[in-house]
Design an enzyme around this catalytic site. Structure first.
Site, PDB file in Angstrom:
ATOM      1  N   ASP A  86       0.799  -1.234   0.000  1.00  0.00           N
ATOM      2  CA  ASP A  86       0.000   0.000   0.000  1.00  0.00           C
ATOM      3  C   ASP A  86       0.828   1.278   0.000  1.00  0.00           C
ATOM      4  O   ASP A  86       1.979   1.303   0.421  1.00  0.00           O
ATOM      5  CB  ASP A  86      -0.949   0.012   1.210  1.00  0.00           C
ATOM      6  N   GLU A 101      -0.473  -1.959   5.202  1.00  0.00           N
ATOM      7  CA  GLU A 101       0.414  -1.883   6.375  1.00  0.00           C
ATOM      8  C   GLU A 101       0.176  -0.590   7.142  1.00  0.00           C
ATOM      9  O   GLU A 101       0.309  -0.547   8.351  1.00  0.00           O
ATOM     10  CB  GLU A 101       1.887  -1.969   5.928  1.00  0.00           C
ATOM     11  N   GLU A 102      -0.167   0.474   6.396  1.00  0.00           N
ATOM     12  CA  GLU A 102      -0.259   1.802   6.997  1.00  0.00           C
ATOM     13  C   GLU A 102      -1.524   1.950   7.844  1.00  0.00           C
ATOM     14  O   GLU A 102      -2.505   2.556   7.429  1.00  0.00           O
ATOM     15  CB  GLU A 102      -0.226   2.884   5.900  1.00  0.00           C
ATOM     16  N   ARG A 159      18.255  -4.834  14.572  1.00  0.00           N
ATOM     17  CA  ARG A 159      18.033  -4.594  16.001  1.00  0.00           C
ATOM     18  C   ARG A 159      17.478  -5.862  16.624  1.00  0.00           C
ATOM     19  O   ARG A 159      16.311  -6.209  16.391  1.00  0.00           O
ATOM     20  CB  ARG A 159      17.026  -3.464  16.181  1.00  0.00           C
TER      21      ARG A 159
HETATM   22 ZN   LIG Z   1       4.846   3.856   6.567  1.00  0.00          ZN
HETATM   23 ZN   LIG Z   2       6.423   1.379   5.549  1.00  0.00          ZN
END
Ligand SMILES: [Zn+2]
Ligand SMILES: [Zn+2]
Length: 445
Positions: free
Chosen positions: A109, A176-177, A217
């Site tokens: 997206d 995802e957003e 990380r």
């Molecule tokens: Zn983003």
């Molecule tokens: Zn992203």
């Protein structure tokens, strides 16, 4: 067959005797990592895909054309492909003998951002958001770059399937957003209808490291995220007669300031939290005191305890400030979790990948990075019990980064209308890192 084997053995013995250093690839037929030349050979193809995706971005859960483009590519490479998983997601599976199952995920997206990169292939796309409003659309988070790298990785893995054993699951995840795409795919059977991965990987572009650098990380890496809306109620009236009103603009302003006291005075400084008021709206013109003001907040935390304590404190502060202002009604506070799990990178997996990437890309190009307060719904795959690692890829031209460090003015970051990864270096490094990471894990069993 027998002849080929004996010939191979003879060559191996010969090379050992001659003191030649043989790579794993040459001796066993298993590729340890792709060479820069192998990545260069597919670069023009994936760059074309990147530019096409960048020019045609789609919002969360609307990624129909994007998904179709990825699906067609992996189908042509011999993957078993399913579309429409979790509404617009893509799952591509390649079974290649016994071995581990490894998942590589990209996001599909884009964001409602009006592009200002000035690139010749900048997006001019608009679309209707979930609320039905027409908004500009841009790949401002680099998901286009992730998709192009994913497609390049798919091609190298398919072209060289003699070099690994196991099951590769390539996932194109929608929304995802803040849209819940990972949850949508899991609820639609990502880990039951398709092979359940032993490991899940994803790579994200990054504005703090030079292009081509890999950041890792171990452990906690990304925060949880909650969206809050607060409506504060006053009593409107004439701007010249404030004594006859309860001014919600002043009340809302006090709440904005008091919320920062939660961060600085109530929270243990070793527990990171962020409270940002990103939107404040009230009133129509200067000589009218309005009835109400609306605030929208983003809250970032790392642990459920800190999260619930912070949200409770926000409710308390809003209520108490309203009472202090003699507001006619308590404020309305609505909490919408947008990412209710932190990204926790599997420590052993992350360090193993970092070690291997250091060997291939060089020690200085693979760096440990600090945790971030941004969130990522890649967290959902870890929460579902899969050992997972989200790695970052530096995407900034080193000269620009150096200037930014000298001047103290940061380069545009993901979500900025000016975010434009240093395309060739970043994309090539992404493919090389992804294939290296996958081959390292396919080597295990
Ligand atoms: Zn983003
Ligand atoms: Zn992203």
């Amino acid at each position: 067959m027998r002849l080929v084997r004996s010939l191979g053995a003879l060559l191996l013995v010969g090379s050992l005797l001659a003191g030649t250093t043989w790579s794993f690839a040459q001796t066993s037929g298993a590729l340890r990592s792709p060479t820069p030349a192998e990545v260069d050979a597919i670069y023009s193809d994936i760059e074309a895909l990147y530019i096409d995706l960048h020019q045609h971005p789609e919002l969360a859960f609307q990624e129909v054309q994007t998904a179709a483009k990825l699906a067609a590519r992996v189908k042509a490479l011999g993957f078993d492909v399913a579309t429409g998983v979790g509404r617009t997601g893509v799952v591509a599976v390649m079974r290649n003998g016994p071995g581990p199952t490894v998942m590589l995920r990209t996001e599909l997206d884009a964001l409602p951002v009006a592009e200002k990169t000035g690139l010749p292939f900048a997006s001019t796309v608009t679309a209707k958001n979930a609320a039905g409003e027409t908004v500009p659309v841009m790949h401002a988070c680099g998901h286009d770059l992730h998709m192009a790298a994913w497609a390049g990785t798919a091609r190298l893995m398919a072209d060289h399937r003699d070099r690994w054993r196991g099951t590769l699951v390539l996932v194109g995840q929608p929304a995802e957003e803040g849209g819940g795409g990972a949850k949508a795919m899991l609820n639609d059977g990502l880990f039951t209808r398709f092979p359940r991965p032993d490991f899940a990987l994803s790579f994200h572009d990054d504005d703090t490291m030079p292009a081509g650098t890999i950041g890792y990380r171990p452990g906690l890496f990304r925060a949880m995220s909650d969206s809050l809306s607060i409506v504060v109620y006053g009593r409107g009236g004439h701007a010249a007669m404030p004594h006859a009103t309860v001014d919600p603009v002043v009340l809302a302003s006090r709440i904005v300031i008091s919320l920062q006291m939660i961060v600085s005075r109530e929270n243990n400084p070793v527990d990171p939290i962020v409270i940002t008021v990103g939107s404040i709206h009230g009133g129509t013109q200067g000589n009218v005191i309005p009835d109400e003001v609306r605030l929208q907040l983003s809250v970032r935390t790392y642990t459920p305890e800190v999260r619930s304590r912070t949200i409770a404190a926000i409710r308390r502060v809003a209520r108490a400030e309203a009472e202090a202002a003699a507001a006619p009604r308590e404020p309305q506070v609505v909490v919408t979790p947008s990412s209710d799990a932190p990204v926790v990178n599997d420590v052993q997996l992350t360090l193993r990948l970092a070690d291997r990437l250091k060997q291939v890309l060089g020690e200085p190009n693979v760096v440990e990075m600090p945790p971030k307060m941004t969130s990522e719904d890649f967290a959902e795959y870890g929460r579902a019990g899969v050992r997972s690692a989200l790695l970052h890829i530096g995407a900034v031209d080193p000269a620009r980064l150096k200037t930014a460090r000298e001047t103290g003015i940061p380069v545009p970051a993901p979500h900025s209308p000016e975010w434009a990864p240093d395309r060739a270096t970043t994309l090539k490094a992404a493919v090389r890192a992804e294939v290296t990471a996958l081959l390292e894990l396919f080597r295990s069993n």
